[in-house]
Scaffold this active site. Structure first.
Site, PDB file in Angstrom:
ATOM      1  N   ASP A   1       0.839  -1.201   0.000  1.00  0.00           N
ATOM      2  CA  ASP A   1       0.000   0.000   0.000  1.00  0.00           C
ATOM      3  C   ASP A   1       0.874   1.252   0.000  1.00  0.00           C
ATOM      4  O   ASP A   1       1.817   1.371   0.789  1.00  0.00           O
ATOM      5  CB  ASP A   1      -0.906  -0.021   1.239  1.00  0.00           C
ATOM      6  CG  ASP A   1      -2.026   1.000   1.137  1.00  0.00           C
ATOM      7  OD1 ASP A   1      -3.122   0.630   0.675  1.00  0.00           O
ATOM      8  OD2 ASP A   1      -1.790   2.161   1.504  1.00  0.00           O
TER       9      ASP A   1
ATOM     10  N   GLU B   1      -5.142   2.374  -3.696  1.00  0.00           N
ATOM     11  CA  GLU B   1      -3.677   2.453  -3.784  1.00  0.00           C
ATOM     12  C   GLU B   1      -3.029   1.175  -3.274  1.00  0.00           C
ATOM     13  O   GLU B   1      -1.872   1.156  -2.925  1.00  0.00           O
ATOM     14  CB  GLU B   1      -3.169   3.674  -3.003  1.00  0.00           C
ATOM     15  CG  GLU B   1      -3.290   3.603  -1.487  1.00  0.00           C
ATOM     16  CD  GLU B   1      -4.640   4.105  -0.969  1.00  0.00           C
ATOM     17  OE1 GLU B   1      -5.636   4.044  -1.727  1.00  0.00           O
ATOM     18  OE2 GLU B   1      -4.689   4.531   0.188  1.00  0.00           O
TER      19      GLU B   1
END
Lengths: 131, 337
Positions: B213, B256
């Protein structure tokens, strides 16, 4: 449920020790009596000695594979015994149709988890015998 | 039928708008499509799932709607692509049958093979469709060899079908690719994790998962805008692809967050792959001339290994928990479940 109920005799037929181990772990402690077979030939011999209530049957095995066992078992022991749950991977989904047509009672796809295995086995065991 | 179809579409469309307002759902195009499809009733699985949700009375969270869209609508789009390709192939088939008829008696076997193919119902199943195309190409080649008179025309048709097959393969690949980063998308990930976990359960081999991430990604978007955010995601995707082996699988999991599946990899090796990714980002940073300048781009990574028999959602949950731990312990680090 009365405590005198006979445990369900289940034959885990798979050449993969991992799959047999996982299935054993999931079913132990429930009302199952478990036995292993590393291929269809051994499974067939065990069926002849003592008929399992249900066979968990891998598709790709050496010596005698799943479909060969399925056909031989239905030929020798008839449509109703043992109950057979075919076990294959995603890439083997094409085999499922062939398995069901050849007398399998249900199928399960690897990877399976404990609730799915329990549900599939109790499902075929509860189903009425075919006419 | 021609009159009924637009009328029905209008009813479904009005019903979709009514539901969106009743359940206080954001009126996005995706949500509209979802409710339109629900009311149109084209998709039995979607209908059943949503009926259960409606009767539970829990309302519709954003995440639920997103899941429904990716499960039912996106796959419906892929099925549409396959149906479209099927139609083209059917047309090619018809012209082949004509050619075979004109070629006369020696083409009889070929004609029968074609008629069998044309009669087959391959619906929206891409495997059987591909198999059919392959068989078609084989039959055409055989026929082209047999018949002198028809061979030139046959060759043209074969080429046409080969082009169709390439287009089909491309359309299917597109349906599994994240258009922003070029990695696999969530749908492809869901299919691949099932396949690899099945293989790992069979063989007893190791299989590891990284959840990767981008750190402070919201800050990037808020400060420099979404285009810079997109650059960040592309850079992370490229870094991931360079840091893994050929058998490994990189996908954009959502937002993301990226997921990497590592076959034949135990936790120790998976941690070192994750550390390589982290170091590669430091070694090869994203260079953008921005005001104010952007600090170093870093990622947090959670690692978890597959335990045969674990439900896949639990395994992904363990990798996610390790990722949150990495975030909680200062980001730009790797944690293992």
């Amino acid at each position: 449920m009365p405590t005198t109920t006979k445990p369900t005799y289940c034959l885990l037929t798979d050449d993969s020790p991992t799959v047999r181990k996982v299935a054993r772990r999931f079913l132990q402690g429930s009302d199952y009596e478990l036995d292993d077979a590393g291929n269809g030939q051994i499974a067939l011999e065990k069926c002849a000695i003592r008929m399992p209530d249900v066979v968990l049957l891998d598709w790709n095995m050496p010596v005698m594979n799943g479909i060969e066992f399925l056909r031989a078992a239905r030929e020798q022991f008839g449509r109703d015994h043992p109950k057979i749950v075919v076990c294959t991977t995603e890439s083997g989904v094409d085999y499922i149709r062939e398995a069901m047509a050849s007398g399998a009672d249900d199928y399960i796809i690897k990877p399976f988890d404990a609730p799915t295995l329990h549900a599939k086995l109790s499902g075929v065991l509860a189903a009425p015998a075919s006419v | 039928m021609y009159l009924a179809a637009p009328l029905q579409a209008k009813c479904s469309s009005e019903a979709a708008m009514a539901s969106i307002s009743r359940y206080e759902i954001m009126p996005t195009p995706d949500n509209y499509t979802l409710w339109y499809e629900y009311h149109a009733g084209h998709h039995a699985g979607l209908r059943r799932t949503m009926d259960v949700l409606i009767s539970n009375g829990d309302g519709f969270e954003e995440a639920t709607l997103h899941d429904l869209t990716s499960t039912f609508i996106s796959s419906a789009k892929e099925a549409e692509v396959i149906r479209e390709a099927s139609r083209s192939i059917q047309e090619a088939l018809r012209s082949l049958i004509e050619v075979a008829h004109r070629a006369g008696a020696e083409a009889d076997d070929f004609g029968i093979a074609l008629t069998n193919l044309a009669a087959r119902n391959y619906g929206d199943n891409k495997e059987s469709l591909r198999e059919m195309v392959d068989q078609l190409i084989r039959e055409s080649r055989k026929m082209a060899g047999k018949s002198q008179s028809a061979s030139a025309e046959m060759k043209d048709r074969s080429t046409e079908i080969e082009i169709l097959e390439r287009n089909l393969a491309q359309a299917l690949a597109d349906a599994r690719t994240d258009s922003l980063t070029g990695t696999a998308n969530r749908k492809a990930f869901d299919a691949t994790i099932r396949k690899l976990a099945g293989d790992a359960m069979n063989s007893g081999d190791d299989l590891a998962l990284l959840m990767v991430d981008a750190d402070r990604f919201k800050h990037v978007n808020d400060t420099w805008g979404h285009q810079v955010g997109d650059e960040v995601l592309r850079h992370i995707a490229a870094t991931l692809k360079h840091s893994v082996r050929g058998q490994d699988f990189v996908a954009r999991y959502g937002g993301e967050e990226f997921a990497v599946l590592l076959p034949f990899t135990d936790s120790k090796s998976a941690i070192s792959v994750a550390e390589n990714v982290r170091h590669a980002l430091i070694r090869e940073p994203l260079r953008l001339a921005l005001t104010p300048p952007m600090g170093p781009l870093t990622v947090s990574i959670g690692v978890a290994c597959y335990e045969p028999g674990d439900p896949l959602a639990e395994w992904i949950g363990r990798a996610d928990a390790a990722l949150y731990q990495a975030k909680g312990e200062g980001r730009d680090c790797v944690r293992c479940a």
